[in-house]
Every structure is written in structure tokens, then in C-alpha cells.
Design an enzyme around this catalytic site. Structure first.
Site, short mmCIF file in Angstrom:
data_model
loop_
_atom_site.label_atom_id
_atom_site.label_comp_id
_atom_site.label_asym_id
_atom_site.label_seq_id
_atom_site.Cartn_x
_atom_site.Cartn_y
_atom_site.Cartn_z
N ASP A 1 0.81 -1.21 0.00
CA ASP A 1 0.00 0.00 0.00
C ASP A 1 0.85 1.27 0.00
OD1 ASP A 1 -2.07 -1.78 0.27
OD2 ASP A 1 -2.87 -0.92 2.11
N HIS B 1 3.82 -2.18 3.18
CA HIS B 1 3.81 -0.82 2.66
C HIS B 1 5.15 -0.50 1.99
CE1 HIS B 1 0.81 -0.96 5.86
NE2 HIS B 1 0.18 0.02 5.23
#
Length: 233
Positions: free
Chosen positions: A47, A192
Site C-alpha cells: 500500500d 507498505h
């Protein structure tokens, strides 16, 4: 008495608009995809990118271990780094939507989420790679009641395993242990490739990458298939 009724109404609104839509999919398979059902399949998802430093390093690592993954990108970052969007797509990874900016759906009206985040980001990605994304992950996994009524062309995706990698204090060994002990058949893993979003540590992806390299090396003996989300049942 009026204040009491207003308070009850506010609590009811918050529950219906924010809390129930966000947490019900974590309890039952309703409204969002969390985990696959096919044996030996695992999906890595990343993400908040693309990031000019960490995303290229991540792509090099995934290529080294022949891992296909899904990237939930921010539209604002995709605009800044279209070359990275093209590289992600060109190397066989899937691109999904993570809003235009990293803003919670709880704080926006339904049509704002749809128009200014989902559709805007989809337009940006399509203009870069010629393909429209069809998977969507709301920031922090927080949904409002109307997210369930977006066009069926979007598959809402959460996760089954998160390692807290947005914090630098999730040290190398802890992050590595969390991944190695937590990955099972059908795992959808949340990581991430940028630390620039609210609540994250700017340099946290550095530690994530060091841990992920060792994890991928050790997972080679587990007979796992690393797939994109559109390949996972």
C-alpha cells in the site's frame, strides 16, 4: 431529553455509517475479500506507493524471487511517478486503488469517495498503462456504508495478515517473525512500500525490505505460490 436522543442518534449514525461497515467484513465474509481458499496460494500486497526510492528496491526484490504481487497505489503518487506505475505493470504485478490521497472514507461523503478518489485514481492509472484497475482497498481498511454499493467492477480487498511494518520500531527480527509465523494458505499480506502516509514512519519501508528479503528466502522451501489478487480465489 433532547440531548439524550441526539446522542443516541449520533451513536447510531456512527455505527451504521462507519463502524459496522468497517468491522463486519473482518468477522464474516461479507462485502470485502480477506483471505483466499486455495491451498498453497499467498498474496503479497503493498500500500501507499509508488515511492521513488523504496518501490524500485521492492520491485528488484520481487523480481529476484519471482514473486507477483498487488500494489494498491495512491492516485497522487501515480501522477508523480508514472514511470513506476508502468514498471509495476510491465513486470507482471497487479495495480489496485488506494484512494487519490491517504484519507479515511469515514471522513468523506460517499460521492466524494467515488468521484474524487476511486474514479479519479482509476482514470490516472488507466491513462498510464491502458488498463483500468478493478481492485480497491480503502485507507486503513476503513469503509463507510456506501462503499458496499460501488459498482461491482470494484472488488474491495482487506487482508488476513498485517505486520505493523509502517512503524520503524517494528524491528527487523519482529517483522520477520510475524511474517514467517503468520503466513498460511490463502494469506493476504499487508505491507507498505512508502512511509509518507499519515501515521507511518518515513523510513519504515527500509526495515520492511530487509525483513522481506529474508522471509522470501526462507519461504522458498514451503512450496507456496505467490499470486496477484486477481489470481486468488
Amino acid at each position: 431529553m433532547l440531548v439524550k436522543y441526539l446522542l443516541i442518534g449520533l451513536i447510531g449514525f456512527i455505527s451504521l455509517y462507519m463502524l459496522i461497515p468497517s468491522f463486519l467484513p473482518r468477522i464474516i465474509r461479507l462485502g470485502a475479500f480477506r483471505k483466499g481458499t486455495t491451498k498453497n496460494q499467498v498474496a503479497f500486497t503493498f500500500d501507499d506507493g509508488p515511492h521513488p526510492q523504496y518501490t524500485p528496491e521492492l520491485l528488484d526484490l520481487l523480481q529476484e524471487y519471482q514473486v507477483k504481487a498487488t500494489f494498491f497505489v495512491l492516485g497522487s503518487q501515480a501522477e508523480l511517478h508514472p514511470d513506476l506505475i508502468r514498471r509495476i505493470h510491465g513486470e507482471g504485478h497487479q495495480i489496485g486503488i488506494h484512494n487519490y490521497d491517504h484519507v479515511s472514507n469515514w471522513l468523506m461523503l460517499p460521492w466524494t469517495v467515488r468521484r474524487d478518489h476511486m474514479e479519479r485514481t482509476a482514470d490516472i492509472i488507466e491513462s498510464i498503462i491502458g488498463k483500468r484497475p478493478d481492485h480497491y482497498r480503502p485507507p486503513w481498511g476503513l469503509m463507510n456504508a456506501f462503499d458496499f454499493f460501488h459498482p461491482k467492477s470494484y472488488r474491495i480487498v482487506l487482508w488476513s495478515l498485517k505486520a505493523g511494518d509502517w512503524r520503524s520500531r517494528s524491528c527487523h527480527k519482529k517483522l520477520k517473525a510475524t511474517l514467517l509465523n503468520g503466513i498460511t494458505d490463502g494469506s493476504v499480506i499487508l505491507l507498505h512500500d512508502s512511509g509518507d502516509s499519515p501515521g507511518a514512519d518515513r523510513h519504515a519501508p527500509y526495515f520492511m525490505l530487509r525483513a522481506l528479503e529474508e522471509v522470501l528466502h526462507q519461504l522458498q522451501g514451503r512450496n507456496l505460490q505467490f499470486v496477484r489478487l486477481d489470481e486468488m480465489a
